[in-house]
Write a protein that holds these residues in place. Structure first.
Motif, short mmCIF file in Angstrom:
data_model
loop_
_atom_site.label_atom_id
_atom_site.label_comp_id
_atom_site.label_asym_id
_atom_site.label_seq_id
_atom_site.Cartn_x
_atom_site.Cartn_y
_atom_site.Cartn_z
N GLU A 135 0.83 -1.21 0.00
CA GLU A 135 0.00 0.00 0.00
C GLU A 135 0.86 1.26 0.00
N PRO B 21 -8.64 1.07 2.46
CA PRO B 21 -8.73 -0.28 3.04
C PRO B 21 -10.00 -1.01 2.61
N LYS C 113 -9.03 -4.92 2.24
CA LYS C 113 -7.62 -5.29 2.42
C LYS C 113 -7.30 -5.32 3.91
N CYS D 42 -3.74 -4.28 5.41
CA CYS D 42 -3.11 -3.05 4.90
C CYS D 42 -2.27 -2.31 5.93
#
Ligand code: AMP
Ligand code: FES
Ligand code: ZN
Ligand code: ZN
Length: 318
Positions: free
Chosen positions: A168, A189, A202, A205
């Protein structure tokens, strides 16, 4: 180094959190933190059906393991890309993913790109302009399309991927260096569902890549150690290297870069409605971008005509 919780030998020292933990308390901490992030960003609930995209690497297998241990309903999808690179990359990752699912009695969907579309990812890359010597962009576009399709066809509520903090932060650095407002808007996210596309989340993350490697190791998860043979020399690897240099001198810099970005967005940094200035590969409809269903595959796209994936496949089958 001793575990902060029980004084046994620590297996990991997380300088950015000033926290060292042992082989029992570290996986527990990872699970608690994941649950916290799932709630904080309102990713999903226990009654929802999740589809985890699993590559056979440490992040996605660990994620599937964590969600399963936390009691979420999570099936998996593995996409066979047909990448060999002298290390049987795809064969090995598929074998390890199938073994992982079988050991836990989890359901795994396997999509083989060559079987389904007649060519492997490197072959499609050679046949299209997107190739340009490297199959990574073809690969990314195809994976996203297939994941969205399997999630939609299986009526899953959420498509979950194993992107970690290093992924990320590298993506954020790349998008910031070019001030790509469209991509910055969609980097989050969790992204809401769109007509024809499941919600995306995610949950890893905020975990450093080394934390996920440690989780997989401590939990005895067998994963593919090799990177994709095409990853060497990509921008993403370059940005990860730069961020690691920064992190070395300033522990926590990577996490703070990412979290400050999320905070700035929450504070309204991107409240203006942007136009993406062209078609993107990963469409969320964020920022008021008009979306249309692709006339061929039905997935939402910013162009009134076919989506980027269908246009690419038309070139391959021509
Ligand atoms: P990458 O795009 O390789 O950085 O991977 C990001 C995430 O995409 C992984 O954490 C997985 O969740 C998912 N993913 C990558 N490769 C595959 C694959 N071959 N099959 C299914 N999911 C994948
Ligand atoms: Fe897709 Fe490397 S080109 S994983
Ligand atoms: Zn301990
Ligand atoms: Zn399409």
């Amino acid at each position: 180094m001793r575990c902060r919780k029980c004084d046994h030998k620590a297996v990991i020292n997380m300088r950015q959190h000033k926290l060292a933990l042992c082989k029992e308390h570290f996986p527990q901490w990872v699970m608690e933190q994941t649950e916290r992030f799932i709630r904080k960003y309102r990713m999903f609930e226990r009654h929802e059906r999740l589809l985890v995209a699993v590559s056979g690497g440490k992040d996605s297998l660990s994620l599937w393991d964590i969600l399963w241990r936390l009691g979420y309903q999570a099936d998996g999808v593995y996409i066979g890309l047909g990448i060999d690179g002298g290390i049987s990359y795809s064969d090995t990752s598929q074998r390890l993913t199938e073994q992982f699912a079988a050991q836990r009695g989890l359901q795994l969907h396997v999509v083989d790109i060559q079987e389904e579309y007649g060519s492997t990812i490197p072959q499609i890359a050679n046949l299209t302009y997107r190739g340009q010597g490297k199959p990574c962009s073809v690969c990314g576009l195809t994976k996203r399309h297939v994941m969205n399709r399997v999630a939609h066809q299986g009526a899953y509520d959420v498509l979950v991927t194993g992107h970690n903090l290093d992924d990320e932060a590298a993506m954020l650095l790349g998008n910031t260096l070019t001030w790509n407002a469209g991509y910055l808007l969609r980097q989050a996210p969790v992204l809401p569902a769109l007509q024809g596309m499941a919600r995306k989340a995610k949950p890893l993350c905020r975990f450093y890549e080394r934390e996920m490697a440690a989780y997989a190791l401590v939990s005895g998860i067998e994963y593919i150690y090799d990177e994709c043979p095409h990853a060497a020399g990509t921008k993403s690897i370059y940005y990860k290297g730069l961020l690691n240099q920064l992190e070395e001198e300033r522990p926590g810099a990577k996490l703070s870069f990412y979290l400050s970005f999320l905070q700035a967005k929450e504070n309204g940094l991107f409240n203006e409605v942007f136009s993406t200035g062209g078609e993107a590969d990963d469409l969320t409809g964020a920022g008021g971008v008009a979306m249309h269903p692709c006339p061929t595959c039905g997935q939402p796209t910013t162009t009134p005509a076919e989506c980027a994936f269908c246009r690419m496949m038309a070139k391959v089958t021509r």
